[in-house]
Structure formats: C-alpha cells, structure tokens
Design a protein around this motif. Structure first.
Motif, PDB file in Angstrom:
ATOM      1  N   PRO A  86       0.851  -1.201   0.000  1.00 19.69           N
ATOM      2  CA  PRO A  86       0.000   0.000   0.000  1.00 19.69           C
ATOM      3  C   PRO A  86       0.881   1.244   0.000  1.00 19.69           C
ATOM      4  CG  PRO A  86       0.020  -1.033   2.157  1.00 19.69           C
ATOM      5  CD  PRO A  86       0.809  -1.910   1.260  1.00 19.69           C
ATOM      6  N   ILE A  87       0.376   2.291  -0.611  1.00 20.77           N
ATOM      7  CA  ILE A  87       1.113   3.554  -0.637  1.00 20.77           C
ATOM      8  C   ILE A  87       0.681   4.391   0.563  1.00 20.77           C
ATOM      9  CG2 ILE A  87       1.494   5.704  -1.903  1.00 20.77           C
ATOM     10  CD1 ILE A  87       1.044   4.117  -4.481  1.00 20.77           C
ATOM     11  N   ASN A  88       1.651   4.767   1.355  1.00 15.65           N
ATOM     12  CA  ASN A  88       1.408   5.620   2.523  1.00 15.65           C
ATOM     13  C   ASN A  88       2.341   6.827   2.461  1.00 15.65           C
ATOM     14  OD1 ASN A  88      -0.486   3.813   3.714  1.00 15.65           O
ATOM     15  ND2 ASN A  88       1.218   2.531   4.395  1.00 15.65           N
ATOM     16  N   GLY A  89       2.189   7.630   1.420  1.00 13.99           N
ATOM     17  CA  GLY A  89       3.061   8.782   1.253  1.00 13.99           C
ATOM     18  C   GLY A  89       4.479   8.397   0.851  1.00 13.99           C
ATOM     19  N   ASN A  90       4.686   7.165   0.434  1.00 14.28           N
ATOM     20  CA  ASN A  90       6.031   6.685   0.110  1.00 14.28           C
ATOM     21  C   ASN A  90       6.168   6.247  -1.352  1.00 14.28           C
ATOM     22  OD1 ASN A  90       4.370   4.456   0.363  1.00 14.28           O
ATOM     23  ND2 ASN A  90       5.868   3.217   1.469  1.00 14.28           N
ATOM     24  N   ILE A  91       5.407   6.867  -2.246  1.00 15.43           N
ATOM     25  CA  ILE A  91       5.424   6.474  -3.656  1.00 15.43           C
ATOM     26  C   ILE A  91       6.824   6.617  -4.257  1.00 15.43           C
ATOM     27  CG2 ILE A  91       4.632   8.737  -4.464  1.00 15.43           C
ATOM     28  CD1 ILE A  91       3.681   5.458  -6.152  1.00 15.43           C
ATOM     29  N   ASN A  92       7.543   7.679  -3.889  1.00 13.24           N
ATOM     30  CA  ASN A  92       8.892   7.873  -4.443  1.00 13.24           C
ATOM     31  C   ASN A  92       9.845   6.761  -4.005  1.00 13.24           C
ATOM     32  OD1 ASN A  92       8.229  10.170  -5.886  1.00 13.24           O
ATOM     33  ND2 ASN A  92       8.661  11.526  -4.157  1.00 13.24           N
ATOM     34  N   ASN A  93       9.749   6.332  -2.760  1.00 13.51           N
ATOM     35  CA  ASN A  93      10.591   5.233  -2.273  1.00 13.51           C
ATOM     36  C   ASN A  93      10.255   3.923  -2.974  1.00 13.51           C
ATOM     37  OD1 ASN A  93      11.903   6.918  -0.492  1.00 13.51           O
ATOM     38  ND2 ASN A  93      10.617   6.358   1.251  1.00 13.51           N
ATOM     39  N   LEU A  94       8.961   3.659  -3.167  1.00 15.50           N
ATOM     40  CA  LEU A  94       8.546   2.432  -3.841  1.00 15.50           C
ATOM     41  C   LEU A  94       9.018   2.412  -5.300  1.00 15.50           C
ATOM     42  CD1 LEU A  94       4.936   2.111  -2.386  1.00 15.50           C
ATOM     43  CD2 LEU A  94       6.910   0.667  -1.846  1.00 15.50           C
ATOM     44  N   LEU A  95       8.901   3.544  -5.988  1.00 18.59           N
ATOM     45  CA  LEU A  95       9.370   3.632  -7.367  1.00 18.59           C
ATOM     46  C   LEU A  95      10.885   3.445  -7.446  1.00 18.59           C
ATOM     47  CD1 LEU A  95       7.208   6.617  -8.646  1.00 18.59           C
ATOM     48  CD2 LEU A  95       7.092   4.255  -9.457  1.00 18.59           C
ATOM     49  N   ARG A  96      11.597   4.078  -6.536  1.00 18.59           N
ATOM     50  CA  ARG A  96      13.059   3.967  -6.510  1.00 18.59           C
ATOM     51  C   ARG A  96      13.489   2.513  -6.261  1.00 18.59           C
ATOM     52  NH1 ARG A  96      14.241   8.436  -4.232  1.00 18.59           N
ATOM     53  NH2 ARG A  96      13.575   7.818  -2.139  1.00 18.59           N
ATOM     54  N   ASP A  97      12.804   1.851  -5.314  1.00 16.89           N
ATOM     55  CA  ASP A  97      13.134   0.448  -5.013  1.00 16.89           C
ATOM     56  C   ASP A  97      12.862  -0.465  -6.216  1.00 16.89           C
ATOM     57  OD1 ASP A  97      13.933   1.164  -2.479  1.00 16.89           O
ATOM     58  OD2 ASP A  97      12.097   0.448  -1.493  1.00 16.89           O
ATOM     59  N   ALA A  98      11.742  -0.234  -6.915  1.00 20.42           N
ATOM     60  CA  ALA A  98      11.398  -1.059  -8.079  1.00 20.42           C
ATOM     61  C   ALA A  98      12.428  -0.859  -9.194  1.00 20.42           C
ATOM     62  CB  ALA A  98      10.003  -0.712  -8.583  1.00 20.42           C
ATOM     63  N   TYR A 142       6.346  -2.873 -12.679  1.00 22.95           N
ATOM     64  CA  TYR A 142       5.618  -2.334 -11.531  1.00 22.95           C
ATOM     65  C   TYR A 142       4.399  -1.613 -12.065  1.00 22.95           C
ATOM     66  CZ  TYR A 142       7.626   2.310 -12.422  1.00 22.95           C
ATOM     67  OH  TYR A 142       7.993   3.494 -13.008  1.00 22.95           O
ATOM     68  N   VAL A 143       3.325  -1.635 -11.290  1.00 23.14           N
ATOM     69  CA  VAL A 143       2.106  -0.891 -11.605  1.00 23.14           C
ATOM     70  C   VAL A 143       1.609  -0.223 -10.335  1.00 23.14           C
ATOM     71  CG1 VAL A 143       1.315  -2.196 -13.617  1.00 23.14           C
ATOM     72  CG2 VAL A 143       0.712  -2.979 -11.346  1.00 23.14           C
ATOM     73  N   THR A 144       0.944   0.906 -10.522  1.00 21.58           N
ATOM     74  CA  THR A 144       0.421   1.667  -9.395  1.00 21.58           C
ATOM     75  C   THR A 144      -0.769   2.497  -9.845  1.00 21.58           C
ATOM     76  OG1 THR A 144       1.012   3.263  -7.671  1.00 21.58           O
ATOM     77  CG2 THR A 144       2.040   3.575  -9.826  1.00 21.58           C
TER      78      THR A 144
END
Length: 187
Positions: A86-98, A142-144
């Motif tokens: 789930p995204i909890n204000g951390n979209i940039n971190n999730l994208l960077r990790d992917a 990745y998808v979001t």
C-alpha cells in the motif's frame, strides 16, 4: 624407362582414384531444442486483495503474505513473484526500489529496455522492463494507481541464467506478465 614411368603414373592415378572415392566426412549440423508451449488461455483471478487480473490457466497461483502471489510454471521451471504494497506517502521510495531492483541486473544484462504502461481509464500506470542477457530475471514490472496501491512483479527461472536456452520460455512468460499488467483492475 617409358614403361616404368607409365606404371608409376598408372599407380599414382589408381591410388588417387581409390582415395578420392571415400564419402566426405562432415560435422553434424547443430540441433535445436523445439519447445512447443500451449496457446495461452486467460481467466480472471479474483481474490480478496484490492486488485484483480487475468492469468494464464496453465499457471499455478499461490497466495503469499500481504497480497503477494507466486505464479509458477512447472514445465518451464519458472515463477513470477508479485508483491503488493500500500502507498502511505512513500510512492517515491517504492518507485526507486522497483527501479533499483531492475538495474541491479545491469552487470549481467546486455540491455535493459523500458516500456511505459498507462491506462488512465483504470488508473493503472507502470513500467515493464525487458532484461536481455544472462541476468537472473528477464522481465520485471511495476504498476500503481499512484495514490493507494503499488505492485511489483518479476520472473525467475530455476536454472543457470543462459538467455539463449530459456528464451522461448522467457518470451512466453513475458507475454503473460504483460497481459497481467494490461488486465489489472483496482477494487
């Protein structure tokens, strides 16, 4: 003297004739493994997670923790691993990790191509990566929806990474992964 020369010439031509009548020895041509995979039949995979998607009916799907799934192809010795966060204000971190996960394979990869995916009607946005070469994974994505949900997927083969050998299976599974991305719906 003439008789001797004639006899030597006749012996020479006779031996030449005998030696030249052998079959030519040629190396065997290279053989190729023929891999025929069944035509993919897709069905919607419904679950209790906040998304649905279509999956190949020949694949075996198994639920993992936190809405993650492993989609295995036993005949191809491969598995697609899906991870949901789930995204909890951390979209940039999730994208960077992917992206980091994909580009960790740059050492073994010959090429990494990116294919953006945008479906504003379903609010599905993402990126599909094709990793060419002897990397551990050949396809990742990745998808979001960019506000609530984030899914990553990657395929791994249970064999030493040799792209030439697994190319037919990798291509088949790549099509399934793209179909999964294109049919994903948020609930």
């Amino acid at each position: 003297m003439l008789k001797k020369t004639t006899v030597y010439l006749l012996l020479f031509f006779a031996s030449l004739l005998i030696l030249s009548c052998k079959d030519n020895v040629l190396p065997k041509p290279g053989s190729y493994l023929r891999l025929d995979y069944p035509e993919a039949q897709y069905a919607t995979f419904e679950n209790t997670c906040p998304f649905d998607f279509e999956i190949n009916s020949k694949a075996i799907i198994k639920a993992e923790k936190d809405c993650g799934f492993s989609i295995s192809y036993p005949k191809m010795k491969a598995t697609i691993y899906l991870t949901y966060k789930p995204i909890n204000g951390n979209i940039n971190n999730l994208l960077r990790d992917a992206q980091k996960l994909t580009y960790e394979h740059v050492i073994k990869a010959d090429d990494i191509s990116e294919q953006p995916y945008l479906n504003p009607d379903k609010k599905v946005y993402g990126m599909f990566y094709q990793v060419n070469g002897n990397a551990a994974t050949n396809s990742q994505f990745y998808v979001t929806d960019s506000t609530k949900h984030f899914i990553t997927g990657s395929v791994y083969f249970y064999a030493k990474p040799n792209f030439d050998s697994i190319m037919p299976a990798a291509s088949y599974i790549k099509n399934d992964m793209q179909r999964l991305m294109e049919t994903l719906k948020w609930k």
